[in-house]
Each structure stands twice: as structure tokens, then as C-alpha cells.
Design a protein around this motif. Sequence first.
Motif: not given
Length: 388
Positions: A98, A101-102, A253-255, A257-258
Motif C-alpha cells: 500500500e 502504491r502511494r 501525506r503517504v499515510r 492517502a491510504l
Amino acid sequence: MHRIAAEPLDVLRTRTSAKWRSYADDVLPLPVAEMDYPLAEPIAEALHAAIRRSDTGYNEGSRPVAEAFEGFAATRLGWQVDPARVTCTGDVSMGIVEVLRRVTNPGDGVIITPPIYPPFFDLVTEASGVVVEVPMLGGIDEGWTLDLDGIDAAFAAGAKAMVLCNPHNPIGLVPDGVQLAALADIAARHGVTIVSDEVHGPLVQPGVDYTPFLKASDAAREHGVAITSASKSFNIPGLKSALIVTASERGDRVRAALPYEVEWRMGQFGAIASIAAFTKGGHWLDGVLGSLDDNRRLLADLITDELPGVRYRMPDATYLAWLDLSALGWGDDPAAYALEHSKVALGIGTAFGSSVGRGHVRLNFACTPEVLDEAITRLAEARVSSVE
């Protein structure tokens, strides 16, 4: 240091997990990364209590596990984790996919460092990436190190992320803080992301200096995402709980966008067991580390005495041994020969990287000393038979 004793074979063979259901009863199964120790009593008590109150619904979210890990990370790993910067999921592999993917687009290169945990190859492709292999430098005799120049070149050629194994499976390497900071500087220079799999972090032997990647430097905090779990260190992989940890706004920001469902893939029992492990499992973990220390040293003695020519470097972490069996003359896949002729199941070396795994196997030594002794004895007998 006290010791936790592994279960005897007659008890282990009543388990229904993959390790104990993949082979016939006359095989010693040493490839699968499951430990043979009894479940830590605080975890068992927490799960029994959950059953008694029929507490089998959905987990309540990341915060309780994150807060439990905060204390564990500070005490055991010297790492300050902000629970607000943790998102839980089902397991480390899910987290890796995941996050990739981000931080990548389909077709982007993702660096891995063979010999490496075999699912890394599949996780990159599952995330629609392209595997870029930058093998570890060195070897069993001299020790290993990350090929920082090779990694730099791969990023310069267009790779957008790297999956770091810290500590490294299968070689048991614990990269030092200087190397990790240098890796972070490379990531910063190229504007890429380091996804650090730290599931074996709590299994570093006492006296070995372990640096979680997000602790290595400001650049590591900016360009890193750590993924960890109680699954390996407390032997609860089937309960499904892992943590995705960040330490910067970029990581946050990565988290953020999960997908919503990522967090709800954590199992209720996984959450309950992880909280018990992180808050009450330290004494049990110390005992396991003592037993693993005994076994990694016993393995060295057994190989010297019974399998001369086999090469082994004692790992600083994990319960896994990377063995070069080339001297036995059993071909590129000695695990196949060992299974057929000695009834010992070992990890297939080429699965960890075809270019570096030929003639090698991975052996799980989280077992009784008697099982380890019997396994090496069987391999030694097969060696004698193969040269007669």
C-alpha cells in the motif's frame, strides 16, 4: 539471561499452521519463519479473555496498538514514535504494497537487495512496480553491507522507491546508523522513498546496536516510512496486525492517502495480541533472545563438527541462518536434495535471488537444540551418502 524452551516435536506436530502442515511427519520443517516457542503467557491470557467476552468484532482502530508500540519502541529500540503518526494494517506485506502504491506510479522501479525475503519480489509487482535488484556487497566470510553506490545509481536511473530490510532477512545483518543515514541522504538527493521493513527489529541480539530507519537522521525521517509488527518477535503472524509509521509531514501525506480499508484489515485478535506483546511481553522476549543466542552458536559448532566446508556467518538478528552448502555438491538447489535425502526442509536459496542464492539455503533455528542437532546430523549423513 533466562531462556524460553521451545516445544517438543510431539506438541508442535499438533499445530495446524503452515510450518507443521506443509510436510510429512518424518520431515524436520525448518524453512518457514515461525518459531517453536510457546505463546507468551500475557498474549495467551489476553486472547483467552477476549474469547470469554466474545470480543470478536472489528478492531477499534490504530490508536491503542500505536500507543502500546510507543512505549515498546522507546524502551526496547530507543526510538521515539508518535502514535498519531501510525496507521495499522493486517501485516507488513500489506503495508509495503500500500505504501509503494502511494509513492510510485505503475512501471516505476523499486530497489530490493538480494539475497532478500522472497515475497519482496512479488510485493513490488503487486504494487505495479518493476523490481530493480541491487545485491548486497560482501558475503558470508567477510560480512555484508548495502551497496550504496549501486543504490545511488539505480535511483539516478529512475527508480522511485526502495524496500529496505532492517534487520535483513535472510542474512541477519543489522545495518549501522551511519550506513542508514547515508542511504537517507541518497534518497533525499533523488527525492525518493525508503520503505523500511523492520519486523525483525525486536530480534536483534543484546550488544548489537540497532537503528530503526526513522531514527537515523532528519533525511531518513523525511524520506522514510517504517513498517513493523509484533508478528515475528512474538510469533503471532496469523493474527494479522502491523504498523505503518511515519515521522514527517511528507510521510504523513503517504499515510493520509491510504485507502480507508487498509486500517480495517488489522484483525481484532491481532490488535489485542499486539497490545499485550508490546506492554507485557518483554520478559518472554528476553528469554527467546537468550535461546536464539544459544542456538545460533550451537549451529556454528554443529556445522564445524559435522559439515566441514559449509559456510555460515552467525546472524546479529532474526532466527534465520543463511548457509552456503555449495561444498556438499548438491547443485544449485541443495534444499531439494536435503528434503529428499535427509528429510530436512530448508528455504530454497534461489528464491531469495537467483543470482546470489545458488547453492544456498535458509534455516530457521528457532527450535529446540535437539531438533537443530538432529537436522545437522541428518544433513551430515546425507553428505556422506552423496560422496560414497
